[in-house]
Design an enzyme around this catalytic site. Structure first.
Site, PDB file in Angstrom:
ATOM      1  N   HIS A 192       0.824  -1.208   0.000  1.00  0.00           N
ATOM      2  CA  HIS A 192       0.000   0.000   0.000  1.00  0.00           C
ATOM      3  C   HIS A 192       0.857   1.257   0.000  1.00  0.00           C
ATOM      4  CE1 HIS A 192      -3.841  -2.166   1.561  1.00  0.00           C
ATOM      5  NE2 HIS A 192      -3.808  -2.093   0.253  1.00  0.00           N
ATOM      6  N   GLU A 435      -6.706 -12.566 -23.902  1.00  0.00           N
ATOM      7  CA  GLU A 435      -5.710 -12.634 -22.830  1.00  0.00           C
ATOM      8  C   GLU A 435      -5.312 -14.071 -22.487  1.00  0.00           C
ATOM      9  OE1 GLU A 435      -7.530 -10.703 -19.430  1.00  0.00           O
ATOM     10  OE2 GLU A 435      -9.510 -11.396 -20.038  1.00  0.00           O
ATOM     11  N   ASP A 459      -2.436 -10.609 -18.400  1.00  0.00           N
ATOM     12  CA  ASP A 459      -2.744 -12.034 -18.283  1.00  0.00           C
ATOM     13  C   ASP A 459      -2.177 -12.842 -19.442  1.00  0.00           C
ATOM     14  OD1 ASP A 459      -3.922 -12.354 -15.823  1.00  0.00           O
ATOM     15  OD2 ASP A 459      -5.963 -11.986 -16.531  1.00  0.00           O
ATOM     16  N   ARG A 469       2.608 -13.383 -12.206  1.00  0.00           N
ATOM     17  CA  ARG A 469       3.140 -12.014 -12.198  1.00  0.00           C
ATOM     18  C   ARG A 469       3.183 -11.404 -10.807  1.00  0.00           C
ATOM     19  NH1 ARG A 469      -1.629  -8.387 -13.239  1.00  0.00           N
ATOM     20  NH2 ARG A 469      -3.416  -9.714 -13.672  1.00  0.00           N
ATOM     21  N   CYS A 506      -5.098  -3.060 -23.888  1.00  0.00           N
ATOM     22  CA  CYS A 506      -5.373  -2.335 -22.643  1.00  0.00           C
ATOM     23  C   CYS A 506      -4.494  -2.796 -21.488  1.00  0.00           C
ATOM     24  CB  CYS A 506      -6.843  -2.460 -22.260  1.00  0.00           C
ATOM     25  SG  CYS A 506      -7.410  -4.160 -22.054  1.00  0.00           S
TER      26      CYS A 506
END
Length: 575
Positions: A192, A435, A459, A469, A506
């Site tokens: 975070h 993907e 993906d 990943r 994308c």
């Protein structure tokens, strides 16, 4: 003496400043026992501290909403959830009542247990949540003991913070005008603190190991490169001069890129492509419009379903989609239907525990099984389509039958709306995410069923190379310049053009300026990215389609990703 260390590139950019080392780790004091008659008092102290912590976190959440946006602010909602978790808080109370520990000792013991449990998890994202638990525990203890965290208030000059780790609340309270960079021993790209650093545009290198705390002293001169993970300690004058020049170049580049904002994404020989933006939440739309994109190439609708206790209603979804479509003022908005599973979980859907969640029940597979859920979303999108130009995209397609069934359900929803006299755009275009390698191999068959393709490289790389990943240990194997990935991309684009439909992209690759010329040459029609839109536009406007085709043809002859990257770097420097 000059020294170089290496960490994880967490937030891009270069920073040059003196170090301020935060030695925040406080050794746990010996556990303190209480008498049975003191139990009620200690439970009350704990409850009061939790109440104060809740109020404090609520205020920080409001502050973050103003400063960094809703998605990042919701990090604090996760912290608030811990304070309301009956297992977390209940165990603290049990330690007081059954083990006769004072409130502070009870909190320390329970936090330590939960931290160890999360740190032992295989999933990197879940391991990073251990820091969130420490943040919550420390906040409760501070209220119990009367301590305060005011280190950020002591920063009065430009510095680079060096710490074992930074909690989200510490990160968001950093004075942006003075904190030029961040270095941590722990953490990574998914922490975070890293997410917030990127939102605050603070260069950051994380996960650099305990060595940074041993080698870096207060007031040491530092250079950090958040794009490469490099840390220079006490650099010599030549290195300082080199990086100061790079900082100046970055500032000049920002000014140059700003001039491209309203220009078309067009090559020097007049070939036009679309340059769109990826969108997570409707609240992010205004910031995206600053770069004047040609539309929204990916609206991640799953964010409407996350960080909540139940499913969003049709009206909630309709309002969100309509808001974005209206603000795009006629420009296309591609709405991806619900893409959950894998690394995205919705507790209220009771998704099964799976050995391989990325290969399991997710995305379109859930939608086709949960037809009512799917129809609710499709109704909301269709109703919103009257406010502009909406397109529908189905994720994680691996079989032609999945597309055919999804289209059947879409037609059923259209007929239901027509029967009720509800307005919608009957000509809404339908596309699919490419993907999975199987969809690349049957792209000719899939192209007969849809109006467009959108390649999701995140993906696609993961499935093609069999690389998780999220796994740092094998992250070096995850590379979208791998020749196998490039050949699949070419296969998809060529198939779409044979069937007179267009292909966009994308995934992260679409936003990588190093890949722009290659993708142009492969015939990509649309780039959609979360970042670097203007850098990509600069690359497009600096080359011809003819030259890009030559570059792509040559890149496809290489055997390794490293060779491809080296070649593209050379070509990029020629622009």
């Amino acid at each position: 003496m000059k020294m170089k260390l290496q960490g994880i590139a967490a937030s891009q950019g270069i920073a040059i400043a003196k170090a301020v080392v935060w030695s925040k780790a406080v050794e746990s004091s010996d556990e303190k026992q209480i008498r049975p008659e003191e139990v009620e008092q200690e439970v009350k102290r704990l409850e009061q501290s939790i109440e104060k912590s809740t109020k404090q976190l609520t205020e920080i959440h409001q502050q973050m909403l103003s400063n960094v946006g809703e998605e990042e602010a919701n990090i604090m909602m996760a912290h608030l959830a811990f304070l309301q978790d009956p297992e977390f808080v209940g165990e603290m109370k049990r330690q007081i009542k059954d083990e006769l520990l004072d409130a502070t000792s009870a909190v320390q013991r329970v936090v330590k247990h939960f931290v160890q449990m999360f740190e032992a998890m295989e999933n990197e994202y879940m391991r990073e949540r251990a820091t969130d638990i420490q943040d919550v525990g420390k906040r409760i203890i501070n209220h119990l003991t009367g301590q305060t965290d005011d280190m950020h208030l002591q920063i009065k000059e430009p510095v680079i913070i060096v710490a074992d780790d930074l909690t989200p609340s510490e990160t968001v309270q950093l004075p942006r005008q003075f904190v030029l960079g961040i270095v941590t021993a722990k953490g990574g790209k998914t922490s975070h603190a890293a997410i917030l650093s990127r939102s605050l545009e603070i260069p950051a290198v994380m996960g650099a190991g305990e060595e940074v705390l041993e080698k870096i002293q207060d007031q040491d001169q530092l250079i950090i490169n958040g794009s490469t993970g490099e840390i220079w300690i006490q650099p010599d004058q030549a290195t300082l001069k080199q990086y100061r020049k790079r900082l100046e170049q970055e500032e000049l580049l920002k000014k140059e890129l700003a001039k491209l904002r309203d220009l078309k994404a067009e090559t020097t020989d007049g070939h036009r492509v679309k340059l769109k933006a990826n969108l997570g939440r409707p609240t992010d739309i205004d910031s995206l419009l600053e770069n004047s994109p040609d539309g929204i190439g990916l609206f991640r609708s799953e964010f409407l379903f996350m960080d909540r206790a139940d499913l969003p209603s049709e009206e909630e979804q309709f309002a969100a989609y309509a808001e974005v479509i209206q603000k795009m003022n006629g420009k296309p908005v591609i709405i991806r239907t619900l893409d959950i599973g894998g690394d995205k979980h919705l507790p209220y859907l009771n998704l099964p525990e799976e050995m391989n969640p990325f290969l399991g029940w997710r995305a379109i597979r859930i939608s086709l099984d949960q037809v009512d859920l799917f129809k609710t979303q499709l109704r909301a999108i269709l109703r919103a389509s009257v406010h502009g130009k909406a397109l529908i995209m189905f994720p994680m397609i691996s079989h032609v039958e999945q597309v055919q069934r999804a289209k059947e359900i879409l037609e059923e929803v259209k007929q239901e709306l027509q029967a009720k006299g509800v307005a919608f755009d009957p000509s809404v275009e339908v596309g699919i995410m490419i993907e999975i390698p199987s969809s690349c191999l049957i792209a000719d068959e899939l192209a007969k069923e849809v109006d467009f393709f959108s390649i999701g490289t995140n993906d696609l790389v993961q499935y093609t190379l069999a690389v998780d990943r999220m796994n740092e240990q094998i992250q070096h194997l995850y590379n979208y310049f791998h020749p196998a990935v490039l050949r699949l991309i070419k296969m998809v684009i060529d198939a779409s053009h044979r069937h007179q439909i267009w292909t966009g992209m994308c995934g992260e690759m679409a936003g990588d300026p190093l890949a722009t010329k290659l993708l142009l040459g492969l015939g990509l029609d649309e780039f959609s990215a979360s970042a670097n839109l203007l850098q990509v536009k600069k690359q497009i406007r600096s080359t011809s389609l003819a030259d890009a085709k030559k570059v792509a043809d040559h890149a496809l002859t290489f055997a390794t990703a490293e060779e491809v990257q080296q070649y593209l770097s050379q070509q990029s420097h020629n622009i």
